[in-house]
Write a protein that holds these residues in place. Structure first.
Motif, PDB file in Angstrom:
ATOM      1  N   CYS A 214       0.837  -1.210   0.000  1.00  0.00           N
ATOM      2  CA  CYS A 214       0.000   0.000   0.000  1.00  0.00           C
ATOM      3  C   CYS A 214       0.872   1.261   0.000  1.00  0.00           C
ATOM      4  N   GLU A 215       1.979   1.206   0.757  1.00  0.00           N
ATOM      5  CA  GLU A 215       2.883   2.359   0.798  1.00  0.00           C
ATOM      6  C   GLU A 215       3.555   2.557  -0.555  1.00  0.00           C
ATOM      7  N   LYS A 216       3.989   1.464  -1.164  1.00  0.00           N
ATOM      8  CA  LYS A 216       4.670   1.556  -2.469  1.00  0.00           C
ATOM      9  C   LYS A 216       3.734   2.130  -3.528  1.00  0.00           C
ATOM     10  N   GLU A 217       2.460   1.733  -3.472  1.00  0.00           N
ATOM     11  CA  GLU A 217       1.490   2.226  -4.445  1.00  0.00           C
ATOM     12  C   GLU A 217       1.002   3.631  -4.121  1.00  0.00           C
ATOM     13  N   ALA A 218       1.458   4.164  -2.970  1.00  0.00           N
ATOM     14  CA  ALA A 218       1.056   5.506  -2.525  1.00  0.00           C
ATOM     15  C   ALA A 218      -0.466   5.654  -2.497  1.00  0.00           C
ATOM     16  N   LEU A 219      -1.132   4.682  -1.918  1.00  0.00           N
ATOM     17  CA  LEU A 219      -2.591   4.688  -1.880  1.00  0.00           C
ATOM     18  C   LEU A 219      -3.112   5.651  -0.816  1.00  0.00           C
TER      19      LEU A 219
END
Length: 353
Positions: A214-219
């Motif tokens: 979720c952090e990597k996808e900047a959700l």
């Protein structure tokens, strides 16, 4: 879902007055009946509900299968009948018990059954407890009953997985002791097995992977919560059905429902040591959607979606502010604070001037 039993036999382990372990072996199988299958289903359900299961496989330190493993292989090939196999198994257990300081005794149950397209061998040491009942003449009588709700010494071998993938490290499962060397460890020793696959660790890594994905996808916050909910519902359903978490399927569901661009499966395949499938762990997966903590006489649990809304956290003062507490808690607080106020007022009135 009920199980379908094919074999069941009981042997008795008891220490005599001199402290010597005695084994009474049954010479024939118990006939399969609806009551027997109901009894086995109850034990199976109890075992399924245990959250502290661990996984193992047979070890071959000398390149040759050990006694229990060899007997099991012969039984699976039809070279050894089930009764003879069970008697070899109880001999192995007695030999291991004699090496230990554990004074374990009871009824050793050995059974083969099918459930959800797999064949299993279940071995459990059940306590034969005494209870008091009332007969038709309203007299108190003593009777014996097997304890099925609190089993701890039990192991189950997935015979289908063992036949299909003998190199697997998870076809054998058992209830793991919580700290140090526990009584359950000798169950591994008598079978010549070693611990291998750790389902709890796999679940913990999965939870970490979901958060970091979720952090990597900047959700945004709402999207993160949606991803967590999808993952939680999938894992919960797999646990309910007694099925493993499938990383590929989980990734598909996470990509479809929240409409994500990135692939969770590709993400975990790069840096995470996760099996392609593994059992869900209820105690770990609930952390996907809840904040849970306890200490100092305080226990707090709430859905993550409430943080920043009904619940505010101030890191500087280490304070939680809750708006709209549960009604049953509110009533308790009102009642107790009212009683305290009344008591204080009464004390003030009776105090001398």
């Amino acid at each position: 879902m009920n199980i379908s039993a094919t074999n069941i036999i009981l042997h008795s382990l008891n220490y005599n007055t001199e402290g010597v372990l005695e084994c009474t072996k049954r010479e024939g199988e118990l006939p399969i009946s609806p009551s027997i299958e109901q009894f086995l289903t109850k034990i199976h359900s109890t075992y399924q509900s245990k959250t502290n299961k661990a996984f193992a496989s047979f070890r071959e330190e000398t390149g040759q299968p050990q006694v229990f493993q060899q007997a099991l292989q012969q039984e699976m090939k039809g070279e050894l009948d089930f009764v003879s196999f069970s008697q070899t198994a109880v001999d192995c257990l007695v030999e291991e018990l004699q090496k230990q300081d554990f004074a374990e005794q009871g009824i050793l149950l050995i059974s083969k059954y099918s459930w959800t397209a797999s064949d299993y061998l279940l071995i459990a040491l059940l306590q034969n407890n005494e209870s008091i009942s009332v007969n038709e003449n309203l007299e108190l009588t003593n009777s014996q009953h097997l304890e099925t709700s609190k089993i701890q010494l039990v192991t189950r071998i997935d015979l289908t997985l063992l036949s299909r993938s003998p190199e697997s490290n998870r076809y054998l499962s058992f209830i793991k002791g919580r700290v140090g060397r526990q009584v359950s460890d000798f169950f591994l020793d008598f079978m010549g097995a070693q611990e291998g696959f750790d389902a709890k660790v796999q679940n913990q890594v999965l939870m970490k992977a979901v958060e970091e994905f979720c952090e990597k996808e900047a959700l945004p916050v709402e999207k993160k919560q949606e991803v967590r909910e999808v993952a939680f519902e999938y894992c919960k359903e797999q646990l309910k059905q007694g099925e493993d978490i499938e990383l590929a399927t989980l990734s598909e569901q996470m990509q479809e429902a929240p409409k994500l661009e990135g692939s969770f499966y590709d993400f975990v395949s790069e840096d995470y040591q996760l099996e392609q499938n593994f059992p869900a762990d209820r105690s770990v997966m609930r952390k996907l959607t809840k904040y849970v903590g306890q200490g100092g006489g305080v226990s707090i649990s709430f859905d993550q979606k409430h943080l920043g809304d009904r619940i505010q956290y101030d890191a500087a003062s280490d304070t939680l502010t809750i708006t709209g507490i549960p009604p049953n808690l509110r009533e308790q607080l009102k009642r107790d604070t009212t009683d305290e106020s009344s008591s204080t007022a009464s004390d003030d009135e009776s105090a001398p001037f």
